[in-house]
Design an enzyme around this catalytic site. Sequence first.
Site, PDB file in Angstrom:
ATOM      1  N   CYS A   1      39.865  30.466  34.444  1.00 52.58           N
ATOM      2  CA  CYS A   1      40.850  31.486  34.846  1.00 52.58           C
ATOM      3  C   CYS A   1      41.416  31.279  36.238  1.00 52.58           C
ATOM      4  O   CYS A   1      42.359  31.956  36.622  1.00 52.58           O
ATOM      5  CB  CYS A   1      40.279  32.881  34.682  1.00 52.58           C
ATOM      6  SG  CYS A   1      38.778  33.126  35.569  1.00 52.58           S
TER       7      CYS A   1
ATOM      8  N   HIS B   1      37.195  38.439  27.846  1.00 52.46           N
ATOM      9  CA  HIS B   1      38.297  37.696  27.227  1.00 52.46           C
ATOM     10  C   HIS B   1      37.755  36.683  26.217  1.00 52.46           C
ATOM     11  O   HIS B   1      36.599  36.272  26.312  1.00 52.46           O
ATOM     12  CB  HIS B   1      39.036  36.870  28.297  1.00 52.46           C
ATOM     13  CG  HIS B   1      39.817  37.681  29.273  1.00 52.46           C
ATOM     14  ND1 HIS B   1      39.719  37.509  30.635  1.00 52.46           N
ATOM     15  CD2 HIS B   1      40.752  38.658  29.084  1.00 52.46           C
ATOM     16  CE1 HIS B   1      40.546  38.337  31.250  1.00 52.46           C
ATOM     17  NE2 HIS B   1      41.172  39.056  30.341  1.00 52.46           N
TER      18      HIS B   1
HETATM   19  N1  LIG Z   1      40.581  34.719  32.275  1.00 51.96           N
HETATM   20  C1  LIG Z   1      39.564  35.321  32.881  1.00 51.96           C
HETATM   21  O1  LIG Z   1      38.433  35.165  32.502  1.00 51.96           O
HETATM   22  N2  LIG Z   1      39.860  36.139  33.887  1.00 51.96           N
HETATM   23  C2  LIG Z   1      38.900  36.829  34.659  1.00 51.96           C
HETATM   24  C3  LIG Z   1      39.478  38.084  35.204  1.00 51.96           C
HETATM   25  C4  LIG Z   1      38.492  38.854  36.001  1.00 51.96           C
HETATM   26  C5  LIG Z   1      39.063  40.115  36.622  1.00 51.96           C
HETATM   27  N3  LIG Z   1      38.092  40.713  37.474  1.00 51.96           N
HETATM   28  C6  LIG Z   1      39.483  41.118  35.560  1.00 51.96           C
HETATM   29  O2  LIG Z   1      38.658  41.934  35.158  1.00 51.96           O
HETATM   30  O3  LIG Z   1      40.622  41.104  35.133  1.00 51.96           O
END
Ligand SMILES: NC(=O)NCCC[C@H](N)C(=O)O
Length: 258
Positions: free
Chosen positions: A248, A163
């Site tokens: 997050c 992201h």
């Molecule tokens: N905003 C973020 O950095 N979110 C992390 C999300 C990690 C989750 N394992 C994903 O791949 O969606």
Amino acid sequence: MPSKKALIRRPSPRLAEGLVTHIEREKVDPDLALEQWEAYGEALRTHGWETIEVDPADDCPDSVFVEDTVVMYKNVALIARPGAESRREETAGVEEAVARLGCSVNWIWEPGTLDGGDVLKVDDTLYVGRSERTNAAAVQQVRAVFEPLGARVVSVPVTRVLHLKSAVTALPDGTVVGHVPLVDKPALFPRFLPVPEESGSHVVVLGGGKLLMAASAPKTAELLADLGHEPVVVDISEFEKLEGCVTCLSVRMRELYA
Ligand SMILES: NC(=O)NCCC[C@H](N)C(=O)O
């Protein structure tokens, strides 16, 4: 009116099955993850934030990463449409939580896909990462929802990390921090400060000069302390194994009217 409320969401018992895209999968310790999540919430509360728990989504392994499900601008919530199918069910509970807080609610619609982790707010500029999870249709929808409210939407290519906010976040003065090898185009940001560690790119502005940061970025914490910021360090190793970071695990709501 300034507010200091933060949405958080308890880790799912299936956390260890969370998505991994850019790193090797490592075993997640669910008990340690829960302890770390509790300490994260406590750090927010200690620094004046009221934490609001979104109803858990036990069937969704990645639901603890609540930031990806909604983008806030002023008191308007834009419910995401996660780029990964396995995360789509996460948004229902978040929609309910923001509505209960009195936010106006908008949605990203098909064919748009957007993860909240791709939106970085710096004053009235919303940088939107065009990543594997967030597409061009969603960027247009973000513009349509937020530009009439005074935001300027700047889209930014993201190819090296999951992201936009895995690559860059912003200090309280608006300076964008990032680890150069992971940032596609640092020159897109008017003030950019390189940091020595990947997880040093992730700061949560707590207020009063304090920055929530991960224990995995000690050199960056030292650099930022030397520049007059006050790092507040939390260990989030179990979430980092799933490509999560300090940003997050919460959605900060600074401009609610309720
Ligand atoms: N905003 C973020 O950095 N979110 C992390 C999300 C990690 C989750 N394992 C994903 O791949 O969606």
